[in-house]
Design a protein around this motif. Sequence first.
Motif, mmCIF file in Angstrom:
data_model
loop_
_atom_site.group_PDB
_atom_site.id
_atom_site.type_symbol
_atom_site.label_atom_id
_atom_site.label_comp_id
_atom_site.label_asym_id
_atom_site.label_seq_id
_atom_site.Cartn_x
_atom_site.Cartn_y
_atom_site.Cartn_z
ATOM 1 N N ILE A 220 24.232 -10.594 2.100
ATOM 2 C CA ILE A 220 25.048 -10.307 0.911
ATOM 3 C C ILE A 220 24.287 -9.348 -0.012
ATOM 4 C CG2 ILE A 220 24.379 -12.404 -0.387
ATOM 5 C CD1 ILE A 220 27.770 -10.684 -0.571
ATOM 6 N N GLN A 221 22.979 -9.482 -0.044
ATOM 7 C CA GLN A 221 22.211 -8.560 -0.893
ATOM 8 C C GLN A 221 22.250 -7.139 -0.330
ATOM 9 O OE1 GLN A 221 18.510 -10.927 -1.555
ATOM 10 N NE2 GLN A 221 19.270 -11.062 -3.651
ATOM 11 N N VAL A 222 22.219 -7.027 0.995
ATOM 12 C CA VAL A 222 22.309 -5.690 1.615
ATOM 13 C C VAL A 222 23.680 -5.071 1.320
ATOM 14 C CG1 VAL A 222 22.330 -4.451 3.831
ATOM 15 C CG2 VAL A 222 20.586 -6.200 3.390
ATOM 16 N N ILE A 223 24.727 -5.884 1.402
ATOM 17 C CA ILE A 223 26.078 -5.395 1.100
ATOM 18 C C ILE A 223 26.138 -4.899 -0.348
ATOM 19 C CG2 ILE A 223 28.491 -6.137 0.790
ATOM 20 C CD1 ILE A 223 27.984 -8.038 3.262
ATOM 21 N N LEU A 224 25.589 -5.681 -1.268
ATOM 22 C CA LEU A 224 25.592 -5.280 -2.679
ATOM 23 C C LEU A 224 24.762 -4.010 -2.887
ATOM 24 C CD1 LEU A 224 25.228 -8.788 -4.364
ATOM 25 C CD2 LEU A 224 27.269 -7.341 -4.354
ATOM 26 N N GLN A 225 23.628 -3.909 -2.196
ATOM 27 C CA GLN A 225 22.802 -2.699 -2.326
ATOM 28 C C GLN A 225 23.620 -1.467 -1.954
ATOM 29 O OE1 GLN A 225 19.758 -4.119 0.246
ATOM 30 N NE2 GLN A 225 18.700 -5.241 -1.382
ATOM 31 N N HIS A 226 24.399 -1.573 -0.883
ATOM 32 C CA HIS A 226 25.208 -0.423 -0.474
ATOM 33 C C HIS A 226 26.332 -0.146 -1.464
ATOM 34 C CE1 HIS A 226 23.645 0.832 3.519
ATOM 35 N NE2 HIS A 226 22.987 -0.309 3.364
ATOM 36 N N LEU A 227 26.957 -1.203 -1.978
ATOM 37 C CA LEU A 227 28.047 -1.000 -2.943
ATOM 38 C C LEU A 227 27.551 -0.321 -4.213
ATOM 39 C CD1 LEU A 227 30.083 -4.345 -2.779
ATOM 40 C CD2 LEU A 227 30.911 -2.060 -2.181
ATOM 41 N N PHE A 228 26.327 -0.653 -4.617
ATOM 42 C CA PHE A 228 25.784 -0.096 -5.861
ATOM 43 C C PHE A 228 24.881 1.114 -5.621
ATOM 44 C CE2 PHE A 228 26.903 -4.397 -7.222
ATOM 45 C CZ PHE A 228 27.576 -4.117 -8.401
ATOM 46 N N GLY A 229 24.751 1.526 -4.369
ATOM 47 C CA GLY A 229 23.901 2.678 -4.066
ATOM 48 C C GLY A 229 22.422 2.404 -4.300
ATOM 49 N N LEU A 230 21.997 1.170 -4.042
ATOM 50 C CA LEU A 230 20.589 0.799 -4.232
ATOM 51 C C LEU A 230 19.865 0.835 -2.883
ATOM 52 C CD1 LEU A 230 21.238 -2.475 -6.324
ATOM 53 C CD2 LEU A 230 20.872 -0.155 -7.222
ATOM 54 N N PRO A 231 18.553 1.080 -2.903
ATOM 55 C CA PRO A 231 17.816 1.056 -1.630
ATOM 56 C C PRO A 231 17.652 -0.373 -1.105
ATOM 57 C CG PRO A 231 16.307 1.423 -3.461
ATOM 58 C CD PRO A 231 17.700 1.419 -4.047
ATOM 59 N N THR A 232 17.462 -0.509 0.180
ATOM 60 C CA THR A 232 17.197 -1.823 0.780
ATOM 61 C C THR A 232 15.699 -1.936 1.067
ATOM 62 O OG1 THR A 232 19.384 -1.920 1.792
ATOM 63 C CG2 THR A 232 17.676 -3.305 2.782
ATOM 64 N N PRO A 233 15.044 -2.913 0.448
ATOM 65 C CA PRO A 233 13.609 -3.067 0.745
ATOM 66 C C PRO A 233 13.389 -3.689 2.122
ATOM 67 C CG PRO A 233 14.327 -4.707 -0.879
ATOM 68 C CD PRO A 233 15.532 -3.884 -0.535
ATOM 69 N N VAL A 234 12.130 -3.758 2.531
ATOM 70 C CA VAL A 234 11.770 -4.517 3.726
ATOM 71 C C VAL A 234 11.695 -5.987 3.308
ATOM 72 C CG1 VAL A 234 9.896 -4.934 5.390
ATOM 73 C CG2 VAL A 234 10.466 -2.588 4.690
ATOM 74 N N TYR A 235 12.144 -6.890 4.148
ATOM 75 C CA TYR A 235 12.099 -8.316 3.821
ATOM 76 C C TYR A 235 11.050 -9.029 4.668
ATOM 77 C CZ TYR A 235 16.210 -7.701 0.963
ATOM 78 O OH TYR A 235 17.060 -7.298 -0.032
ATOM 79 N N HIS A 236 10.397 -9.983 4.036
ATOM 80 C CA HIS A 236 9.430 -10.834 4.742
ATOM 81 C C HIS A 236 9.706 -12.267 4.291
ATOM 82 C CE1 HIS A 236 5.403 -11.655 6.630
ATOM 83 N NE2 HIS A 236 5.503 -12.708 5.835
ATOM 84 N N HIS A 237 10.416 -13.007 5.117
ATOM 85 C CA HIS A 237 10.715 -14.406 4.779
ATOM 86 C C HIS A 237 9.644 -15.293 5.414
ATOM 87 C CE1 HIS A 237 14.632 -12.484 3.954
ATOM 88 N NE2 HIS A 237 14.709 -13.417 3.023
ATOM 89 N N HIS A 238 8.949 -16.018 4.575
ATOM 90 C CA HIS A 238 7.815 -16.808 5.075
ATOM 91 C C HIS A 238 8.211 -18.255 5.334
ATOM 92 C CE1 HIS A 238 7.435 -18.733 1.166
ATOM 93 N NE2 HIS A 238 7.381 -17.553 0.573
ATOM 94 N N ARG A 239 7.379 -18.939 6.091
ATOM 95 C CA ARG A 239 7.637 -20.358 6.389
ATOM 96 C C ARG A 239 7.673 -21.153 5.083
ATOM 97 N NH1 ARG A 239 2.593 -23.074 5.947
ATOM 98 N NH2 ARG A 239 0.875 -21.592 5.925
#
Length: 278
Positions: A220-239
């Motif tokens: 959902i954050q990626v979708i919002l980034q595209h709707l608002f023309g924002l860049p998508t960062p790299v994600y690192h989800h940790h344990r």
Amino acid sequence: MRTRFAPSPTGPLHLGHAYSAILAHDMARAAGGTFLLRMENTDLERCKPEWEALIVEDLAWLGLTWDGDILRQSDRIGSYNARLEPLAEQGVLYPCSCTRGDIRAALSAPQEGVPHAVYPGTCRGRPMESRRPGDALRLDLQRALDALRGHDLSFSETGPAHPGRHRVDREAALRTIGDVVLSRKGEDIVAYFLASAFDDADQAISHVIRGEDLFDFTPIQVILQHLFGLPTPVYHHHRLIRDETGKRLAKRDDARAIRRFREDGASPADIRRMVGLP
Ligand code: GLU
């Protein structure tokens, strides 16, 4: 690398947060990068300045340093709402007068084991002009995805559980995310995942380092980034740091609050050991 630790100050810092903060801090410092601190306190009922003060104190005690001032989402709620307006003109939002519980769920980060209820679409199609005071604004996800046809909705993940490139599955998003609440104007309410997406862009975050429990919210954050023309960062989800029974630690887990360990004479090095960090 520019990363951040973004706690919601609704309770004391516990071992799980400490792990997240130390990991992000150490990764930034090892890369000669920047580490920022952000208070995700849009839920004004549950977030308290006392908790924020204690979190800051515990982070400093752990030996963590952050760059620049602390960013507080509570200072920016008006700006998040203002940035939603152009989206209303694109026809991808609609006003909604349905349950408060749903709106509450949008405010804070999700809890593991509490499934996100997909909105049945009762108010979908209502024109923006029919918006009444107190109505929430929902994203019409189908329309949003239609508007993003041809966009490469994807993100890179470097965490241990799902490393690689992930494409947002549009069908799955409609089934599992649906028409989320983004804000409620006039009541200073804005969804945590929206505020967080704006802030990551405004703070030029290159790497989002956070708990595995938020992995499912990345689409959902990626979708919002595209709707608002924002860049998508790299994600690192940790344990996640869990208790003896395998449950994820929660804010109410006072027994594992860093403050408690401090009172019992633990050192910052002990905390690092407890969460499995050098
Ligand atoms: N504020 C969220 C939490 O405390 C973290 C959001 C994020 O790191 O993107 O769980």
